[in-house]
Structure formats: structure tokens, C-alpha cells
Design a protein around this motif. Structure first.
Motif, mmCIF file in Angstrom:
data_model
loop_
_atom_site.group_PDB
_atom_site.id
_atom_site.type_symbol
_atom_site.label_atom_id
_atom_site.label_comp_id
_atom_site.label_asym_id
_atom_site.label_seq_id
_atom_site.Cartn_x
_atom_site.Cartn_y
_atom_site.Cartn_z
ATOM 1 N N ARG A 81 -54.965 43.962 35.327
ATOM 2 C CA ARG A 81 -54.177 43.765 34.159
ATOM 3 C C ARG A 81 -53.196 42.790 34.252
ATOM 4 N NH1 ARG A 81 -52.780 49.162 33.118
ATOM 5 N NH2 ARG A 81 -54.712 49.401 31.352
ATOM 6 N N GLY A 82 -52.427 42.910 35.404
ATOM 7 C CA GLY A 82 -51.170 42.065 35.608
ATOM 8 C C GLY A 82 -51.678 40.592 35.651
ATOM 9 N N SER A 83 -52.903 40.242 36.407
ATOM 10 C CA SER A 83 -53.544 39.011 36.435
ATOM 11 C C SER A 83 -53.732 38.283 34.995
ATOM 12 C CB SER A 83 -54.607 39.174 37.344
ATOM 13 O OG SER A 83 -54.535 39.658 38.651
ATOM 14 N N LEU A 84 -54.316 39.094 34.263
ATOM 15 C CA LEU A 84 -54.937 38.806 32.841
ATOM 16 C C LEU A 84 -53.513 38.504 31.936
ATOM 17 C CD1 LEU A 84 -57.810 41.110 32.128
ATOM 18 C CD2 LEU A 84 -57.908 38.717 32.341
ATOM 19 N N ALA A 85 -52.454 39.431 32.283
ATOM 20 C CA ALA A 85 -51.217 39.121 31.545
ATOM 21 C C ALA A 85 -50.650 38.050 31.842
ATOM 22 C CB ALA A 85 -50.167 40.477 31.674
ATOM 23 N N LEU A 86 -50.718 37.507 33.174
ATOM 24 C CA LEU A 86 -49.924 36.184 33.504
ATOM 25 C C LEU A 86 -50.830 35.118 32.990
ATOM 26 C CD1 LEU A 86 -48.019 34.776 35.439
ATOM 27 C CD2 LEU A 86 -49.703 34.912 37.499
ATOM 28 N N LEU A 87 -52.145 35.255 32.813
ATOM 29 C CA LEU A 87 -52.944 34.229 32.434
ATOM 30 C C LEU A 87 -52.525 33.909 30.897
ATOM 31 C CD1 LEU A 87 -55.232 32.207 32.663
ATOM 32 C CD2 LEU A 87 -56.753 34.064 31.910
ATOM 33 N N ARG A 88 -52.828 35.097 30.106
ATOM 34 C CA ARG A 88 -52.277 34.982 28.702
ATOM 35 C C ARG A 88 -51.048 34.200 28.503
ATOM 36 N NH1 ARG A 88 -54.087 40.993 27.604
ATOM 37 N NH2 ARG A 88 -52.343 40.628 25.886
ATOM 38 N N CYS A 89 -50.036 34.736 29.165
ATOM 39 C CA CYS A 89 -48.530 34.428 28.970
ATOM 40 C C CYS A 89 -48.296 32.919 29.283
ATOM 41 C CB CYS A 89 -47.818 35.101 29.690
ATOM 42 S SG CYS A 89 -47.323 36.767 29.422
ATOM 43 N N ALA A 90 -49.056 32.431 30.350
ATOM 44 C CA ALA A 90 -48.793 31.122 30.873
ATOM 45 C C ALA A 90 -49.457 30.015 29.823
ATOM 46 C CB ALA A 90 -49.764 30.806 32.239
ATOM 47 N N LYS A 91 -50.773 30.548 29.202
ATOM 48 C CA LYS A 91 -51.117 29.912 27.866
ATOM 49 C C LYS A 91 -50.054 29.437 26.804
ATOM 50 C CE LYS A 91 -56.133 30.629 28.509
ATOM 51 N NZ LYS A 91 -57.300 31.236 27.807
ATOM 52 N N ALA A 92 -49.629 30.668 26.533
ATOM 53 C CA ALA A 92 -48.697 30.915 25.257
ATOM 54 C C ALA A 92 -47.407 30.085 25.711
ATOM 55 C CB ALA A 92 -48.291 32.391 25.014
ATOM 56 N N TYR A 93 -46.957 30.211 26.724
ATOM 57 C CA TYR A 93 -45.694 29.361 27.279
ATOM 58 C C TYR A 93 -45.780 27.996 27.533
ATOM 59 C CZ TYR A 93 -41.508 28.960 30.128
ATOM 60 O OH TYR A 93 -40.089 28.688 30.499
ATOM 61 N N ALA A 94 -47.070 27.555 28.018
ATOM 62 C CA ALA A 94 -47.579 26.059 27.733
ATOM 63 C C ALA A 94 -47.374 25.370 26.250
ATOM 64 C CB ALA A 94 -48.734 25.806 28.612
ATOM 65 N N TRP A 95 -48.202 26.200 25.374
ATOM 66 C CA TRP A 95 -48.133 25.933 24.073
ATOM 67 C C TRP A 95 -46.963 25.804 23.380
ATOM 68 C CZ3 TRP A 95 -47.776 28.351 19.187
ATOM 69 C CH2 TRP A 95 -48.569 27.796 18.021
ATOM 70 N N LEU A 96 -45.992 26.795 23.644
ATOM 71 C CA LEU A 96 -44.844 26.575 22.913
ATOM 72 C C LEU A 96 -43.875 25.355 23.543
ATOM 73 C CD1 LEU A 96 -43.502 30.402 23.071
ATOM 74 C CD2 LEU A 96 -44.075 28.966 20.993
ATOM 75 N N ASP A 97 -44.434 24.992 24.785
ATOM 76 C CA ASP A 97 -43.807 23.742 25.404
ATOM 77 C C ASP A 97 -44.304 22.329 25.020
ATOM 78 O OD1 ASP A 97 -41.306 22.815 27.149
ATOM 79 O OD2 ASP A 97 -43.026 22.335 28.608
ATOM 80 N N GLY A 98 -45.268 22.673 23.967
ATOM 81 C CA GLY A 98 -45.924 21.395 23.238
ATOM 82 C C GLY A 98 -47.264 20.751 24.199
ATOM 83 N N ARG A 99 -47.643 21.619 25.188
ATOM 84 C CA ARG A 99 -48.781 21.034 25.874
ATOM 85 C C ARG A 99 -50.020 21.928 25.600
ATOM 86 N NH1 ARG A 99 -47.492 23.052 30.387
ATOM 87 N NH2 ARG A 99 -45.420 23.613 29.906
ATOM 88 N N ASP A 100 -51.263 21.370 25.710
ATOM 89 C CA ASP A 100 -52.579 22.088 25.661
ATOM 90 C C ASP A 100 -53.137 22.477 26.993
ATOM 91 O OD1 ASP A 100 -53.038 19.522 26.447
ATOM 92 O OD2 ASP A 100 -54.869 19.381 25.174
ATOM 93 N N TYR A 101 -52.160 22.433 28.075
ATOM 94 C CA TYR A 101 -52.745 22.814 29.472
ATOM 95 C C TYR A 101 -51.346 23.386 30.125
ATOM 96 C CZ TYR A 101 -50.238 18.320 30.606
ATOM 97 O OH TYR A 101 -49.356 17.297 30.864
ATOM 98 N N VAL A 102 -51.849 24.321 31.240
ATOM 99 C CA VAL A 102 -50.659 24.837 31.942
ATOM 100 C C VAL A 102 -50.449 24.152 33.209
ATOM 101 C CG1 VAL A 102 -50.291 27.201 33.348
ATOM 102 C CG2 VAL A 102 -51.324 27.183 31.063
ATOM 103 N N ILE A 103 -49.494 24.212 33.485
ATOM 104 C CA ILE A 103 -48.816 23.463 34.819
ATOM 105 C C ILE A 103 -48.188 24.574 35.675
ATOM 106 C CG2 ILE A 103 -48.534 21.379 33.785
ATOM 107 C CD1 ILE A 103 -45.567 21.867 33.834
ATOM 108 N N PRO A 104 -48.144 24.425 37.111
ATOM 109 C CA PRO A 104 -47.431 25.326 37.922
ATOM 110 C C PRO A 104 -46.038 25.880 37.538
ATOM 111 C CG PRO A 104 -48.555 23.544 39.235
ATOM 112 C CD PRO A 104 -48.622 23.314 37.670
#
Length: 322
Positions: free
Chosen positions: A252-275
Motif C-alpha cells: 500500500r505504501g509503494s502504491l501511495a509513493l507511485l501515485r504521489c510522485a505522479k501528482a507531484y511531477a504534474w504540479l511541477d509542470g512535467r508529464d514524467y517523474v524524476i528521482p
């Protein structure tokens, strides 16, 4: 500009608009507000943990008022009952039937203030709503609200008359955030801002529920490179290793990290996640899910240990865009 580029631009514009609105009330704490918005876009819940007076409730109310959504607040106390949260069926003598009297959980954004002051039975009454997005009353299931976002607060210092959240309920929160005390410049700005009036009373919403639903859909399509997925798994696996570990991060934590990373990148103006997205989110998303051995300390020590894991695991260096 193509459709994809417009979506990316819309993500940054939306994020900047909501965060600017929050900054009209909350001085500083931009990263905390961004993480709170990230959890909302990732369809999770947030636990705000800090000493009294740091602005936990104020931040929750400000976010709620920035969105054209239903808002409800529950003040958790030891005598609070599960039915006070979910509601109950009440007999109507005139109609000769039972009528559902809905509780405050039937809303879009729910502020659970001082959640650790309620008994475990009452705390558990919130579990089904948070995880399953449904409320069961007398065998009937109801939808609390769409979207449904819980912001809970608790004071980690004062333990008298409180009931610590069990691991199962801590795991239901996508993030554990801390406000922290302001520095001198921020505190002077707070005094100036609140000199004549309460800015929250004049705050207007800047985001509709329809726009929020569209934002969630767009953010969920953010690209995550295979090597970054492996990087996330490496981090999660490291939380399960070591003699001091009683319980590491679950899937559940792994999936939460994945979903948050997507949203965080999108809010930063990117369509891809970075480290950097993963590294910025690992501690608030994963640390509260870890249980260390006896005498290993509380939340602060798990955060430090999580930070050590991040420093030990090599960071991917590939090209991360699709």
C-alpha cells in the motif's frame, strides 16, 4: 502546443493558483501546502502532526475553502461515538419509518481535529470511510462524498487522555506532515497579516470539483520510467531490512509513493517523474508506515532512518521522459 503540453501547463497553473490562494492565509509552509495538494490529487488522506498553535487546523480550513467543495469538521473527544461520525437511522413517528440522519463524514473534505483524543472504537469508525470510500449504517452502504479527502490533526507531545493511532490506521494516511514553527521573518509576517482581520474569512474558492476531477485524471497519466519504479521498490525493500525493523512499508505504501510522485511531477509542470520527486516524497509518504524496535524512538527517528535509506540507495541517472 499539443494536448499533452497543455495538460502539463494546466498542472502547474492549477497548482500555482491554489498555492497562491493558500498563501493569502498561511505564511510560509509552501512545501507543506504543496504536499497536501499532492495528496489530494493522488486521492489519499493526510495526517498533520505537530504541537498546538502551528497552523494545522488553519491550513486544513484554508485548503478546503480554496475548493468549491462541501466541508465538515469533527472535534474528536473521548466521548465521541462512531455514530457521531457516520450518522444513524432515526425513527420518524410522523412518517412511521426510519430516516437516515447523515453524519459529518458525508462531505468532500473532512477535518478530523485531534483524532488521537477519540477512543480506538471511534477511530476505527473512520477506517472504512477512508479506505473503502463507503459508510455502512445498519447493513446499508452509502458513499460519503466524491471526492472524499480526510485531513486529520494530532498533537504528538501531549499524551494524557489520548489514544495513539494503531499501525493499521496510520497506514491509511497517504502522508504524515509536520508544520514546524515559523522563523523570525515568518512570525513577523504573521503578526502583520493578522493585525486587523482574519484573512480566512475573505478567502474565496479558486478550484471547482469538476476541475479537481479533471486534474486527478490528468495527473494519474504522468509517465513513470521503469528504472524509477525499480528505484521506488529498492527504497521500500530497504525499509523491511535491518535488526531494528519490526514492520516495514507494505505494498500500500509503494502504491501511495507511485501515485504521489505522479501528482507531484504534474504540479511541477512535467508529464514524467524524476528521482527528485521520489526523494521529496519518500519521508512524508513512507516514514510513518515503519515500526522500529523497542527504544528506537518515535516518528522523528523513523524519518531520520528513512533519510539514511535515501542517502544509501544509488539514484538513477537515465533519461526519464517518455
Amino acid at each position: 502546443m499539443g494536448t499533452e503540453g497543455k495538460n502539463v501547463s494546466r498542472g502547474k497553473l492549477l497548482g500555482d493558483k491554489v498555492l497562491a490562494n493558500i498563501s493569502k492565509v498561511i505564511v510560509g509552509k509552501e512545501q507543506t501546502a504543496r504536499l497536501l495538494l499532492t495528496a489530494l490529487l493522488a486521492d489519499g488522506h493526510v495526517l498533520l502532526e505537530d504541537v498546538p498553535g502551528t497552523g494545522k487546523t488553519k491550513l486544513a480550513k484554508t485548503l478546503a475553502k480554496s475548493i468549491s467543495a462541501d466541508f465538515a469538521r469533527i472535534q474528536f473527544t473521548p466521548d465521541l461515538l462512531p455514530s457521531d461520525i457516520t450518522g444513524l437511522n432515526v425513527y420518524d413517528r410522523q412518517k412511521n419509518e426510519f430516516i437516515l440522519r447523515k453524519g459529518p463524514v458525508f462531505t468532500n473534505i473532512l477535518l478530523a481535529d485531534e483524532i488521537n483524543r477519540a477512543t480506538p472504537r471511534t477511530q476505527a469508525g473512520l477506517l472504512e470511510c477512508m479506505e473503502e470510500r463507503q459508510v455502512t449504517i445498519d447493513g446499508e452502504s452509502y458513499v460519503p462524498g466524491t471526492p472524499f479527502f480526510v485531513i486529520a490533526t494530532q498533537n504528538p507531545v501531549e499524551t494524557t487522555g489520548t489514544f495513539p493511532l494503531p499501525e493499521a490506521q496510520m497506514d491509511r494516511f497517504m502522508m504524515l506532515l509536520s508544520m514546524g514553527l515559523p522563523d523570525r521573518t515568518e512570525e513577523l509576517a504573521i503578526l502583520e497579516r493578522y493585525m486587523d482581520e482574519e484573512p480566512l474569512t475573505r478567502l474565496e474558492s479558486v478550484l471547482s470539483l469538476e476541475e479537481l476531477a479533471a486534474a486527478r485524471e490528468e495527473a494519474s497519466r504522468t509517465f513513470v520510467h521503469k528504472c524509477l519504479q525499480e528505484y521506488m521498490v529498492d527504497i521500500v525493500e530497504a525499509t523491511r531490512e535491518g535488526e531494528q525493523v519490526v514492520m516495514g512499508v507494505s505494498p500500500r505504501g509503494s502504491l501511495a509513493l507511485l501515485r504521489c510522485a505522479k501528482a507531484y511531477a504534474w504540479l511541477d509542470g512535467r508529464d514524467y517523474v524524476i528521482p527528485d520527486d521520489v526523494r521529496a516524497l519518500a519521508v512524508p509518504v513512507l516514514a510513518h508506515r515503519i515500526v522500529l524496535g523497542f527504544n528506537s524512538g518515535g516518528t522523528e527517528n523513523t524519518r531520520k532512518w528513512m533519510a539514511q535509506i535515501l542517502s544509501d540507495i544509488p539514484v538513477p541517472t537515465e533519461e526519464f521522459s517518455a
